[in-house]
Motif scaffolding. Sequence first.
Motif, PDB file in Angstrom:
ATOM      1  N   UNK A 199       0.829  -1.199   0.000  1.00 49.35           N
ATOM      2  CA  UNK A 199       0.000   0.000   0.000  1.00 49.35           C
ATOM      3  C   UNK A 199       0.866   1.253   0.000  1.00 49.35           C
ATOM      4  N   UNK A 200       1.969   1.208   0.727  1.00 52.35           N
ATOM      5  CA  UNK A 200       2.868   2.354   0.769  1.00 52.35           C
ATOM      6  C   UNK A 200       3.347   2.713  -0.636  1.00 52.35           C
ATOM      7  N   UNK A 201       3.581   1.722  -1.449  1.00 54.55           N
ATOM      8  CA  UNK A 201       4.057   1.959  -2.813  1.00 54.55           C
ATOM      9  C   UNK A 201       2.998   2.626  -3.688  1.00 54.55           C
ATOM     10  N   UNK A 202       1.743   2.586  -3.261  1.00 51.19           N
ATOM     11  CA  UNK A 202       0.664   3.203  -4.029  1.00 51.19           C
ATOM     12  C   UNK A 202       0.559   4.703  -3.787  1.00 51.19           C
ATOM     13  N   UNK A 203       1.248   5.246  -2.752  1.00 54.64           N
ATOM     14  CA  UNK A 203       1.198   6.679  -2.567  1.00 54.64           C
ATOM     15  C   UNK A 203       1.243   7.221  -1.158  1.00 54.64           C
ATOM     16  N   UNK A 204       0.681   6.535  -0.145  1.00 52.75           N
ATOM     17  CA  UNK A 204       0.719   7.104   1.201  1.00 52.75           C
ATOM     18  C   UNK A 204       2.147   7.279   1.711  1.00 52.75           C
ATOM     19  N   UNK A 205       2.328   8.249   2.597  1.00 48.67           N
ATOM     20  CA  UNK A 205       3.623   8.430   3.244  1.00 48.67           C
ATOM     21  C   UNK A 205       3.760   7.537   4.471  1.00 48.67           C
ATOM     22  N   UNK A 220       6.976   3.411   6.919  1.00 45.55           N
ATOM     23  CA  UNK A 220       7.231   4.471   5.948  1.00 45.55           C
ATOM     24  C   UNK A 220       8.258   3.951   4.954  1.00 45.55           C
ATOM     25  N   UNK A 221       8.635   4.783   4.011  1.00 50.98           N
ATOM     26  CA  UNK A 221       9.619   4.340   3.028  1.00 50.98           C
ATOM     27  C   UNK A 221      11.001   4.145   3.646  1.00 50.98           C
ATOM     28  N   UNK A 222      11.234   4.746   4.815  1.00 51.32           N
ATOM     29  CA  UNK A 222      12.554   4.661   5.440  1.00 51.32           C
ATOM     30  C   UNK A 222      12.570   3.843   6.725  1.00 51.32           C
TER      31      UNK A 222
END
Length: 305
Positions: A199-205, A220-222
């Motif tokens: 889901x994170x890859x779809x846009x949410x931070x 998160x991405x990090x």
Amino acid sequence: MSFLVIGECVADVVRAPGAADAVHPGGSPANVAFGLARLGRATTLLTQLADDPYGRILADHLTGAGVRLVIGGVPERTPSAVVTLDGHGRASYAFDIGWTLTAAEPPPAARPVRHVHLGSIGAAVAPGAGHVLALVRRLRPAATVSYDPNVRPALMGEHAAAVARAEECAALADVVKASDEDLAWLYPGEPAEAVAERWLARGPALVLVTRGADGALAVTREHRTAVAAPAVAVADTVGAGDSFMSAVLDALAGTGRAGLAALGADRLAELLARATAAAAVTVSRAGARPPDRAELDAALGGAQG
């Protein structure tokens, strides 16, 4: 900071072993709006209510906390749900709900909307859900967005369509919160963290996963950050996830998209600690009764002490 919450109000008729039925105000978006208002946030709820006994209970409950109500259509009767509690306080639901919200324009407000929250039945059930998403798209350029699927299997319709709608909502959002039970229904057999990352890859931070007594996870991405749940005697679990969501939105108030993308591990741990403390207060008492700011600060102080 002005919040707009869009979604259903529901009168929860709670049935517990050995007790008389009790009517509690509910509905996931309504609970989130109520929790935000209890924390002192200027909050508008765009919803549907009938002028009947349940509707008046819900309206008095919300406006008494400071929520501003905007009615986007009057149903034949106020939505209701029979909430059956087992011996451990876990809830199951049987619904009498229609969702026909037709508002396509942002409701008038004294100040600009800076954050929009949607979820649950209001984001999933036709025909109202389509109008909700259209409104969120119109508001999104000037406001951050959060989403909680708060899955109700009996109302979700065909599974593949429900998954597609949840993914569409997640892609619109900056912050997504889901329970491990939500994700298990949407994606049977898949680890919750793997779904959160997809889901994170779809846009949410930020994607948050609540795990009941096992605490919560922030992705998160990090960073990947998890916290344990506070130990508490459980009265029931009604509204726990919504209290968690309100506390998250309160803690992130004023954090724009760039700030959300830059959240560090320490801030995520603080965010989860605050949100799980709010949920713990709620499960310690009957019904969806989230803490006010003083109660939440006291709960956090006790946990840290």
